[in-house]
Motif scaffolding. Structure first.
Motif, short mmCIF file in Angstrom:
data_model
loop_
_atom_site.label_atom_id
_atom_site.label_comp_id
_atom_site.label_asym_id
_atom_site.label_seq_id
_atom_site.Cartn_x
_atom_site.Cartn_y
_atom_site.Cartn_z
N GLN A 128 -10.95 8.00 -7.81
CA GLN A 128 -12.31 7.58 -7.47
C GLN A 128 -13.01 6.99 -8.69
O GLN A 128 -13.66 5.94 -8.61
CB GLN A 128 -13.10 8.77 -6.93
N PRO A 168 -13.16 1.66 0.78
CA PRO A 168 -13.47 2.50 1.95
C PRO A 168 -12.63 3.76 2.05
O PRO A 168 -12.95 4.66 2.83
CB PRO A 168 -13.20 1.56 3.14
N THR A 169 -11.53 3.84 1.30
CA THR A 169 -10.65 5.02 1.37
C THR A 169 -10.98 6.08 0.32
O THR A 169 -10.30 7.10 0.24
CB THR A 169 -9.19 4.59 1.17
N ASP A 222 -1.03 2.91 -5.65
CA ASP A 222 -2.16 3.74 -6.11
C ASP A 222 -2.02 4.06 -7.59
O ASP A 222 -3.00 4.00 -8.36
CB ASP A 222 -2.23 5.04 -5.31
N TRP A 271 -21.54 0.42 1.37
CA TRP A 271 -20.60 1.53 1.50
C TRP A 271 -20.92 2.69 0.56
O TRP A 271 -20.36 3.79 0.72
CB TRP A 271 -19.17 1.05 1.23
N GLN A 324 -19.14 12.38 -0.10
CA GLN A 324 -17.69 12.62 -0.18
C GLN A 324 -17.20 12.66 -1.63
O GLN A 324 -16.00 12.68 -1.87
CB GLN A 324 -16.94 11.53 0.57
N ALA A 365 0.84 -1.20 0.00
CA ALA A 365 0.00 0.00 0.00
C ALA A 365 0.87 1.24 0.00
O ALA A 365 1.90 1.30 0.67
CB ALA A 365 -0.93 -0.01 1.21
N THR A 384 -11.06 10.07 0.55
CA THR A 384 -9.83 10.86 0.68
C THR A 384 -9.02 10.90 -0.61
O THR A 384 -7.92 11.48 -0.63
CB THR A 384 -8.95 10.29 1.80
N ARG A 385 -9.52 10.31 -1.69
CA ARG A 385 -8.78 10.22 -2.95
C ARG A 385 -9.21 11.31 -3.92
O ARG A 385 -10.27 11.90 -3.78
CB ARG A 385 -8.99 8.84 -3.60
N GLU A 443 -10.46 -3.54 -0.31
CA GLU A 443 -9.57 -2.83 0.60
C GLU A 443 -9.51 -1.34 0.27
O GLU A 443 -9.44 -0.49 1.17
CB GLU A 443 -8.16 -3.44 0.52
N VAL A 444 -9.57 -1.02 -1.00
CA VAL A 444 -9.40 0.36 -1.45
C VAL A 444 -10.68 1.17 -1.34
O VAL A 444 -10.65 2.37 -1.01
CB VAL A 444 -8.88 0.36 -2.91
#
Length: 442
Positions: A119, A109-110, A80, A137, A144, A75, A113-114, A106-107
């Motif tokens: 996105q 939920p983040t 990314d 989710w 966001q 990570a 902030t991207r 894994e990615v």
């Protein structure tokens, strides 16, 4: 880490994936074709090393090495940057699907902030790879997502998973989060999706729409959802539908499904419904398209009104929705189905070509659209390449090119293309197409 970087570079060079003419290094000059030149082409004129058994194996092995190298990255910023390419290769080759889904989970939920482009790539991959999974989710993620493109993709994910809950919630959220949504083509198309569509006007009105007399017109008829083969037919410059030497209506299978399966207003989504202009033929430099010439089509806005209407002296200087609607049959004006091409052009989609394919249908065995090979939103006809030599043996796409060239009265191949969906199950059949043409009195 240096080994991983070398693998990434090697596979990237071998597996360009966009559905527009990409430019590898060194880049050959693109050949443009006249109608006479297309008519002279034969399958034996074309060979493509990547379609031979040895060439295909080398590409597949390089792609697998590339996928595994990207999956192995820890990570961080390097991973990314590598993930969008990973998702593209996995969808092309259907390799390492479970590991890729696990990484995507894994990615996701983040994403709040991207940046918007990450996105978009992650949500597009989720739409393509997580077909039957719940998406709890998505609803908390929507606030966001300030950019309309990733927001729309997330909304389509939610609509597919929970249409009854998603539709009313989205109707309320879109105006709150995007007060100027009516000025955004993607959100306009999304809002149309949230309401019950009006009944389809008669298909015959599209099949007989005059457009500009003396120009050929292609019709690509597809199923909603695009998960089955559609069918393409052709009206000649004389206004008559083209027939084969034995008197049968000319029609053949054609796929309008993209790898993402997203609607046509989204980057790399399915071919949008509506009216396109055909503005010539050329040779792509994208290895997934191959050497057989493509037909160049353009959307409204992508082409100016003068180009779209092939030099019509009455063409206004700028596009408006009223101008686009005026090109539709009267009963279809204002119907959301055929407005999708207008919204797609406003949303910035371009380079949606009519082309063949060098991809192996076996990579998609078991899929309802098999033997189709989806790419990034173009209209694709199958081709048969010799596994021993990479020589073209037969091509439905070349058949279409030659039929179009023969039906044209202009060497520049000017014409039009309609893409439209008709209800039904399974592939669109030759018998259905014949019945529609007969009902239209043609």
């Amino acid at each position: 880490m240096r080994m991983i970087a070398r693998l990434l570079c090697t596979a990237a060079a071998l597996t360009l994936v966009a559905c527009a003419p990409l430019t590898p290094r060194p880049a050959p000059a693109e050949k443009r074709y006249t109608a006479a030149e297309l008519l002279a082409l034969q399958p034996g004129d074309f060979q493509w090393p990547g379609t031979s058994q040895a060439g295909e194996r080398a590409l597949r092995e390089a792609a697998l090495a590339d996928i595994r190298a990207r999956l192995a990255l820890p990570a961080g910023p390097e991973r990314d940057a590598a993930l969008p390419g990973l998702w593209d290769r996995v969808l092309q080759y259907n390799l390492e699907m479970d590991a890729t889904r696990a990484l995507l989970r894994e990615v996701l939920p983040t994403l709040g902030t991207r940046d918007a482009e990450f996105q978009r790539a992650a949500l597009t991959a989720a739409h393509a790879l997580m077909l039957d999974e719940p998406v709890p989710w998505v609803a908390p993620l929507l606030p966001q997502l300030p950019a309309s493109k990733p927001f729309a993709i997330a909304a389509y994910l939610w609509l597919r998973a929970e249409p009854a809950a998603a539709a009313p919630a989205l109707r309320e959220r879109i105006p709150q989060q995007f007060p100027q949504w009516v000025d955004d083509a993607r959100l306009t198309a999304l809002m149309q999706r949230l309401i019950e569509p009006p009944a389809l006007p008669p298909l015959a009105d599209v099949l007989t729409a005059p457009l500009q007399p003396g120009l050929p017109v292609l019709f690509s008829v597809q199923r909603p959802g695009r998960m089955a083969m559609g069918r393409v037919l052709l009206r000649g410059a004389d206004g008559r539908f083209v027939r084969t030497p034995d008197g049968q209506l000319f029609s053949q299978p054609q796929l309008a499904l993209s790898r993402s399966g997203l609607p046509g207003t989204i980057t790399n989504g399915n071919t949008p419904q509506g009216l396109f202009s055909v503005t010539g033929a050329g040779t792509a430099t994208n290895p997934n398209i191959g050497p057989v010439p493509y037909l160049h089509t353009q959307l409204p806005v992508e082409a100016s009104p003068a180009v779209f209407l092939h030099g019509d002296a009455a063409a206004p200087p700028a596009w408006t929705q009223a101008l686009y609607d005026s090109l539709l049959p009267p009963g279809w004006r204002g119907h959301p189905a055929l407005r999708e091409a207008w919204w797609a052009g406003r949303a910035g989609r371009d380079e949606l070509l009519v082309h063949g394919t060098t991809l192996n249908p076996a990579d998609h065995a078991g899929q309802p659209y098999h033997p189709g090979t989806p790419q990034q939103g173009c209209l694709i006809s199958n081709e048969d390449w010799d596994p021993a030599t990479g020589q073209l043996r037969a091509s439905l796409h070349l058949n279409l090119l030659k039929a179009y060239a023969a039906a044209s009265r202009r060497e520049d191949l000017a014409g039009f293309l309609w893409v439209l969906e008709v209800p039904g199950d399974g592939p669109v059949t030759a018998a259905e197409v014949q019945a529609w043409v007969s009902a239209a009195g043609r």
